[in-house]
Design an enzyme around this catalytic site. Structure first.
Site, PDB file in Angstrom:
ATOM      1  N   HIS A 166      -2.135  -5.495   1.576  1.00 47.40           N
ATOM      2  CA  HIS A 166      -3.440  -6.130   1.377  1.00 47.40           C
ATOM      3  C   HIS A 166      -3.198  -7.570   0.989  1.00 47.40           C
ATOM      4  CE1 HIS A 166      -7.472  -6.989  -0.165  1.00 47.40           C
ATOM      5  NE2 HIS A 166      -6.822  -7.647  -1.118  1.00 47.40           N
ATOM      6  N   ASN A 221      -2.102   0.356   6.665  1.00 46.44           N
ATOM      7  CA  ASN A 221      -1.531  -0.861   7.238  1.00 46.44           C
ATOM      8  C   ASN A 221      -0.669  -1.668   6.264  1.00 46.44           C
ATOM      9  OD1 ASN A 221      -3.600  -1.838   5.714  1.00 46.44           O
ATOM     10  ND2 ASN A 221      -4.741  -2.750   7.403  1.00 46.44           N
ATOM     11  N   ARG A 281       2.519  -6.271   9.334  1.00 45.28           N
ATOM     12  CA  ARG A 281       1.758  -5.148   9.892  1.00 45.28           C
ATOM     13  C   ARG A 281       2.271  -4.757  11.278  1.00 45.28           C
ATOM     14  NH1 ARG A 281      -4.160  -6.970   7.535  1.00 45.28           N
ATOM     15  NH2 ARG A 281      -4.240  -5.516   5.782  1.00 45.28           N
ATOM     16  N   THR A 328      -5.405  -6.920  10.771  1.00 44.05           N
ATOM     17  CA  THR A 328      -5.710  -5.626  10.137  1.00 44.05           C
ATOM     18  C   THR A 328      -5.183  -4.452  10.964  1.00 44.05           C
ATOM     19  OG1 THR A 328      -7.744  -6.654   9.312  1.00 44.05           O
ATOM     20  CG2 THR A 328      -7.596  -4.246   9.171  1.00 44.05           C
ATOM     21  N   PHE A 331     -15.493   3.861   6.993  1.00 38.72           N
ATOM     22  CA  PHE A 331     -14.138   4.274   6.617  1.00 38.72           C
ATOM     23  C   PHE A 331     -13.887   4.217   5.106  1.00 38.72           C
ATOM     24  CE2 PHE A 331     -14.112  -0.222   7.970  1.00 38.72           C
ATOM     25  CZ  PHE A 331     -13.647  -0.834   6.819  1.00 38.72           C
ATOM     26  N   TYR A 364     -12.306  -1.899  -3.641  1.00 35.34           N
ATOM     27  CA  TYR A 364     -12.845  -2.063  -2.291  1.00 35.34           C
ATOM     28  C   TYR A 364     -14.376  -1.960  -2.252  1.00 35.34           C
ATOM     29  CZ  TYR A 364      -8.414  -2.215   0.317  1.00 35.34           C
ATOM     30  OH  TYR A 364      -7.218  -2.598   0.863  1.00 35.34           O
ATOM     31  N   ARG A 388      -1.906 -14.162   4.542  1.00 40.01           N
ATOM     32  CA  ARG A 388      -2.616 -13.471   5.630  1.00 40.01           C
ATOM     33  C   ARG A 388      -1.845 -13.618   6.941  1.00 40.01           C
ATOM     34  NH1 ARG A 388      -7.010 -10.071   4.445  1.00 40.01           N
ATOM     35  NH2 ARG A 388      -7.094 -10.110   6.706  1.00 40.01           N
ATOM     36  N   LYS A 411       0.818  -1.217   0.000  1.00 36.20           N
ATOM     37  CA  LYS A 411       0.000   0.000   0.000  1.00 36.20           C
ATOM     38  C   LYS A 411       0.857   1.275   0.000  1.00 36.20           C
ATOM     39  CE  LYS A 411      -3.952  -2.201   2.298  1.00 36.20           C
ATOM     40  NZ  LYS A 411      -4.982  -2.057   3.351  1.00 36.20           N
ATOM     41  N   GLU A 421      -9.660 -10.529  -7.451  1.00 36.39           N
ATOM     42  CA  GLU A 421      -8.679  -9.451  -7.280  1.00 36.39           C
ATOM     43  C   GLU A 421      -7.518  -9.586  -8.265  1.00 36.39           C
ATOM     44  OE1 GLU A 421      -9.807  -8.692  -2.582  1.00 36.39           O
ATOM     45  OE2 GLU A 421      -7.869  -9.616  -3.063  1.00 36.39           O
TER      46      GLU A 421
HETATM   47  P1  DAT Z   1      -7.896  -6.599   5.753  1.00 34.61           P
HETATM   48  O1  DAT Z   1      -7.106  -5.599   4.937  1.00 34.61           O
HETATM   49  O2  DAT Z   1      -7.095  -7.139   6.902  1.00 34.61           O
HETATM   50  O3  DAT Z   1      -8.487  -7.698   4.896  1.00 34.61           O
HETATM   51  P2  DAT Z   1     -10.595  -5.490   5.927  1.00 34.61           P
HETATM   52  O4  DAT Z   1     -10.899  -6.253   4.673  1.00 34.61           O
HETATM   53  O5  DAT Z   1     -11.517  -5.661   7.085  1.00 34.61           O
HETATM   54  O6  DAT Z   1      -9.098  -5.810   6.435  1.00 34.61           O
HETATM   55  O7  DAT Z   1     -10.551  -3.928   5.602  1.00 34.61           O
HETATM   56  C1  DAT Z   1      -9.941  -3.473   4.404  1.00 34.61           C
HETATM   57  C2  DAT Z   1      -9.100  -2.257   4.719  1.00 34.61           C
HETATM   58  O8  DAT Z   1      -9.940  -1.209   5.184  1.00 34.61           O
HETATM   59  C3  DAT Z   1      -8.069  -2.452   5.845  1.00 34.61           C
HETATM   60  O9  DAT Z   1      -6.879  -3.056   5.394  1.00 34.61           O
HETATM   61  C4  DAT Z   1      -7.863  -1.049   6.300  1.00 34.61           C
HETATM   62  C5  DAT Z   1      -9.251  -0.431   6.171  1.00 34.61           C
HETATM   63  N1  DAT Z   1      -9.985  -0.514   7.457  1.00 34.61           N
HETATM   64  C6  DAT Z   1     -10.552  -1.618   7.993  1.00 34.61           C
HETATM   65  N2  DAT Z   1     -11.120  -1.346   9.176  1.00 34.61           N
HETATM   66  C7  DAT Z   1     -10.908  -0.014   9.390  1.00 34.61           C
HETATM   67  C8  DAT Z   1     -11.232   0.884  10.435  1.00 34.61           C
HETATM   68  N3  DAT Z   1     -11.925   0.487  11.508  1.00 34.61           N
HETATM   69  N4  DAT Z   1     -10.827   2.178  10.313  1.00 34.61           N
HETATM   70  C9  DAT Z   1     -10.142   2.605   9.227  1.00 34.61           C
HETATM   71  N5  DAT Z   1      -9.801   1.803   8.195  1.00 34.61           N
HETATM   72  C10 DAT Z   1     -10.165   0.518   8.280  1.00 34.61           C
HETATM   73 MG    MG Z   2      -9.987  -7.683   3.482  1.00 33.76          MG
END
Ligand code: DAT
Ligand code: MG
Length: 140
Positions: free
Chosen positions: A117, A114, A104, A93, A59, A51, A87, A11, A128
């Site tokens: 991805h 973070n 991370r 996350t 968010f 996304y 993962r 990222k 994807e």
């Molecule tokens: P991951 O990237 O671990 O699969 P996710 O699919 O739940 O996590 O969310 C996608 C992305 O969205 C994550 O990498 C960062 C952002 N994100 C997730 N939860 C968030 C939050 N509570 N506040 C801000 N950004 C968030």
């Molecule tokens: Mg995800």
């Protein structure tokens, strides 16, 4: 165990801090093989498409703004159990909850910024990969 392919992205927070090589090293050291890779700068629209599953989340705007704020490295990783292994190497996350030694834990700046991805299952991996790569760009 099956040989799988998964989609991975480095990222903008990580490319900005020149961490591309260090992150790829973590993935390769875990036994994952990079079978496709390119550096891109996503438009806001491309980030929203990528996304789309999160579009109702509070968010979403912040996430798409961040993901289109700088270059990313998109890649396809191959290996035994590649989806789960990626993962695992990435960590949770939220970096505050990520296990010691994960990408991370060591590199992420916040839950939003973070560093990496990774696809969360076989169906999303397929979708994807196809979002960013033509079949001819994936070279095992
Ligand atoms: P991951 O990237 O671990 O699969 P996710 O699919 O739940 O996590 O969310 C996608 C992305 O969205 C994550 O990498 C960062 C952002 N994100 C997730 N939860 C968030 C939050 N509570 N506040 C801000 N950004 C968030
Ligand atoms: Mg995800």
């Amino acid at each position: 165990m099956a040989i799988e392919r998964t989609f991975s992205m480095i990222k903008p927070d990580a490319t900005k801090r020149n961490l591309t090589g260090k992150i790829v090293d973590r993935l390769e050291s875990a036994g994952l093989r990079v079978v496709a890779q390119k550096r891109i700068w996503m438009s806001r629209r491309e980030a929203e498409g990528f996304y789309a599953v999160h579009k109702e989340r509070p968010f979403f705007d912040e996430l798409c703004e961040f993901m289109s704020s700088g270059p990313t490295v998109v890649q396809v990783l191959e290996g035994e159990n590649a989806i789960a292994k990626n993962r695992e190497v990435m960590g949770a996350t939220n970096p505050a909850e990520a296990a010691e030694g994960t990408i991370r834990k060591d590199f992420a700046e916040s839950i939003g910024e973070n560093s990496v991805h990774g696809s969360d299952g076989p169906d999303t991996a397929k979708e994807e990969i196809a979002y960013f790569f033509a079949a001819t760009e994936v070279v095992g």
